[in-house]
Design a protein around this motif. Structure first.
Motif, PDB file in Angstrom:
ATOM      1  N   SER A   1       0.823  -1.208   0.000  1.00 20.93           N
ATOM      2  CA  SER A   1       0.000   0.000   0.000  1.00 20.93           C
ATOM      3  C   SER A   1       0.859   1.261   0.000  1.00 20.93           C
ATOM      4  CB  SER A   1      -0.927  -0.007   1.219  1.00 20.93           C
ATOM      5  OG  SER A   1      -1.572   1.234   1.372  1.00 20.93           O
TER       6      SER A   1
ATOM      7  N   TYR B   1     -13.846   1.846   8.447  1.00 21.51           N
ATOM      8  CA  TYR B   1     -13.153   3.129   8.346  1.00 21.51           C
ATOM      9  C   TYR B   1     -14.093   4.154   7.734  1.00 21.51           C
ATOM     10  CZ  TYR B   1      -9.718   6.675   7.000  1.00 21.51           C
ATOM     11  OH  TYR B   1      -9.029   7.848   6.842  1.00 21.51           O
TER      12      TYR B   1
ATOM     13  N   GLU C   1     -13.342   9.332  -3.314  1.00 24.66           N
ATOM     14  CA  GLU C   1     -13.476   8.447  -4.469  1.00 24.66           C
ATOM     15  C   GLU C   1     -14.252   9.153  -5.579  1.00 24.66           C
ATOM     16  OE1 GLU C   1     -11.962   5.604  -4.693  1.00 24.66           O
ATOM     17  OE2 GLU C   1     -11.290   5.531  -2.603  1.00 24.66           O
TER      18      GLU C   1
ATOM     19  N   PHE D   1     -18.804   2.773  -2.617  1.00 27.37           N
ATOM     20  CA  PHE D   1     -17.585   2.223  -2.027  1.00 27.37           C
ATOM     21  C   PHE D   1     -17.731   2.107  -0.516  1.00 27.37           C
ATOM     22  CE2 PHE D   1     -16.931   6.770  -1.645  1.00 27.37           C
ATOM     23  CZ  PHE D   1     -16.330   6.918  -0.400  1.00 27.37           C
TER      24      PHE D   1
ATOM     25  N   LYS E   1     -14.909   1.546   2.939  1.00 29.45           N
ATOM     26  CA  LYS E   1     -13.499   1.475   3.320  1.00 29.45           C
ATOM     27  C   LYS E   1     -13.335   0.731   4.645  1.00 29.45           C
ATOM     28  CE  LYS E   1     -11.939   5.640   0.900  1.00 29.45           C
ATOM     29  NZ  LYS E   1     -10.928   5.017   0.058  1.00 29.45           N
ATOM     30  N   TYR E   2     -12.196   0.041   4.744  1.00 32.94           N
ATOM     31  CA  TYR E   2     -11.860  -0.698   5.959  1.00 32.94           C
ATOM     32  C   TYR E   2     -10.407  -0.420   6.325  1.00 32.94           C
ATOM     33  CZ  TYR E   2     -16.114  -3.262   4.783  1.00 32.94           C
ATOM     34  OH  TYR E   2     -17.417  -3.598   4.473  1.00 32.94           O
ATOM     35  N   ARG E   3     -10.101  -0.661   7.600  1.00 26.58           N
ATOM     36  CA  ARG E   3      -8.743  -0.444   8.094  1.00 26.58           C
ATOM     37  C   ARG E   3      -8.190  -1.778   8.618  1.00 26.58           C
ATOM     38  NH1 ARG E   3      -7.091   4.313  10.839  1.00 26.58           N
ATOM     39  NH2 ARG E   3      -9.268   4.713  11.373  1.00 26.58           N
TER      40      ARG E   3
ATOM     41  N   ILE F   1      -5.503   1.223   4.574  1.00 23.06           N
ATOM     42  CA  ILE F   1      -6.910   1.441   4.241  1.00 23.06           C
ATOM     43  C   ILE F   1      -7.209   0.678   2.952  1.00 23.06           C
ATOM     44  CG2 ILE F   1      -8.719   3.123   3.779  1.00 23.06           C
ATOM     45  CD1 ILE F   1      -7.408   3.290   6.574  1.00 23.06           C
TER      46      ILE F   1
ATOM     47  N   THR G   1     -10.128  -0.255   0.159  1.00 23.58           N
ATOM     48  CA  THR G   1     -11.410   0.204  -0.386  1.00 23.58           C
ATOM     49  C   THR G   1     -11.976  -0.834  -1.333  1.00 23.58           C
ATOM     50  OG1 THR G   1     -10.616   2.495  -0.308  1.00 23.58           O
ATOM     51  CG2 THR G   1     -12.603   2.061  -1.607  1.00 23.58           C
TER      52      THR G   1
ATOM     53  N   THR H   1      -4.812   1.917   0.051  1.00 25.08           N
ATOM     54  CA  THR H   1      -4.376   3.312   0.193  1.00 25.08           C
ATOM     55  C   THR H   1      -3.833   3.521   1.587  1.00 25.08           C
ATOM     56  OG1 THR H   1      -6.636   3.928   0.814  1.00 25.08           O
ATOM     57  CG2 THR H   1      -6.004   4.212  -1.489  1.00 25.08           C
TER      58      THR H   1
END
Length: 279
Positions: free
Chosen positions: A68, A235, A243, A248, A250-252, A262, A264, A279
């Motif tokens: 990432s 997230y 975006e 979408f 997002k997760y961490r 992160i 997506t 990301t």
């Protein structure tokens, strides 16, 4: 009798002296003999390719974070939707060799070391992993297998410049841009594949499914299990410009040194392109 005792005593003394001399001089003489036997002699010994460097074994979370960080420092196409921003060239290396900050994502011109997926294997491995993602419900069955005649594959090295022992080899498999007006429906557009395990970390793929038919939470759970990731959290961000699509989530994931990655999962409506990006 006295003479015999005296002779025996002298013999014992002589034996003791010989033992002491052997203990003191023996190792040195043996070393000299060994040196003489090797002097002016050419010997061969098999070793691993030193040019490949040593790589620590990173966990799945650490690999995800490293990749990432490296990718986020490149000017990467997010989708065929943004194709108008790309230069018209068939060069698969275009724009991906710059070094920024403390991470580098560079073409591995030495090729696989022997422990990594070879050039002639990468497309079959990619198809194998696409099948695994379909079975997990992450990709639609409509996504076609990759054909070597229509795709390019380039091996890269992702490197933490300040901690170079943290590095990994990554294959990038992309639909070739050399064929103008190629049919992209139900095809893999782009994927980053672990050169050791063959696992797909990130991808863009056209599909016949719609975002409304997908369950991002379930898909991300399956993808995390597929890669062996741990510690996933939701997230949220207040930035509406994160975006170029409204579809979408997002997760961490925990990364390295208390920093996170992160991930997506999203969808471009109109072209029906599903993606998972880092990301």
């Amino acid at each position: 009798m006295i003479e015999q005792k005296k002779a025996g005593g002298l013999a014992a003394i002589a034996l003791t002296v010989l033992i002491l001399l052997a203990a003191v001089l023996g190792p040195e003489q043996m070393a000299r003999y060994k040196d003489r036997s090797a002097l002016n002699e050419i010997t061969f010994e098999e070793t691993e390719n030193l040019n490949q460097g040593y790589r620590y074994i990173l966990s799945s979370n650490e690999k995800l974070y490293l990749l990432s960080e490296c990718l986020s420092r490149q000017v990467l196409p997010e989708s065929e939707l943004s194709a108008v921003t790309r230069a018209e060239t068939g060069d698969a290396d275009m724009g991906y060799e710059g070094l920024m900050g403390s991470y580098a994502f560079v073409t591995n011109r030495q090729g696989p070391s022997g422990k990594e997926i070879a050039d002639e294997e990468i497309f079959s491995i990619c198809n194998q992993e696409l099948a695994a993602l379909k079975e997990l419900g992450i990709l639609s069955e409509s996504v076609k297998e990759v054909d070597p005649s229509s795709y390019s594959a380039v091996l890269y090295s992702a490197i933490d410049v300040l901690e170079p022992q943290n590095n990994m080899a990554v294959w990038r498999v992309s639909l070739s841009t050399s064929h103008q007006n190629a049919d992209k429906a139900n095809r893999l557009i782009d994927a980053y594949i672990d050169a050791d395990s063959g696992k797909i970390y990130s991808f863009y793929a056209r599909t016949d499914s719609l975002w409304s038919q997908m369950d991002p939470e379930e898909m991300m759970d399956a993808w995390g299990g597929y890669l062996g990731l741990t510690g996933r959290e939701a997230y949220d961000s207040d930035n509406p410009l994160m975006e170029t699509t409204p579809d979408f989530v997002k997760y961490r994931f925990p990364g390295m040194e208390e920093r996170s990655t992160i991930v997506t999962i999203g969808f471009y409506e109109g072209i029906n392109e599903l993606f998972i990006k880092l990301t």
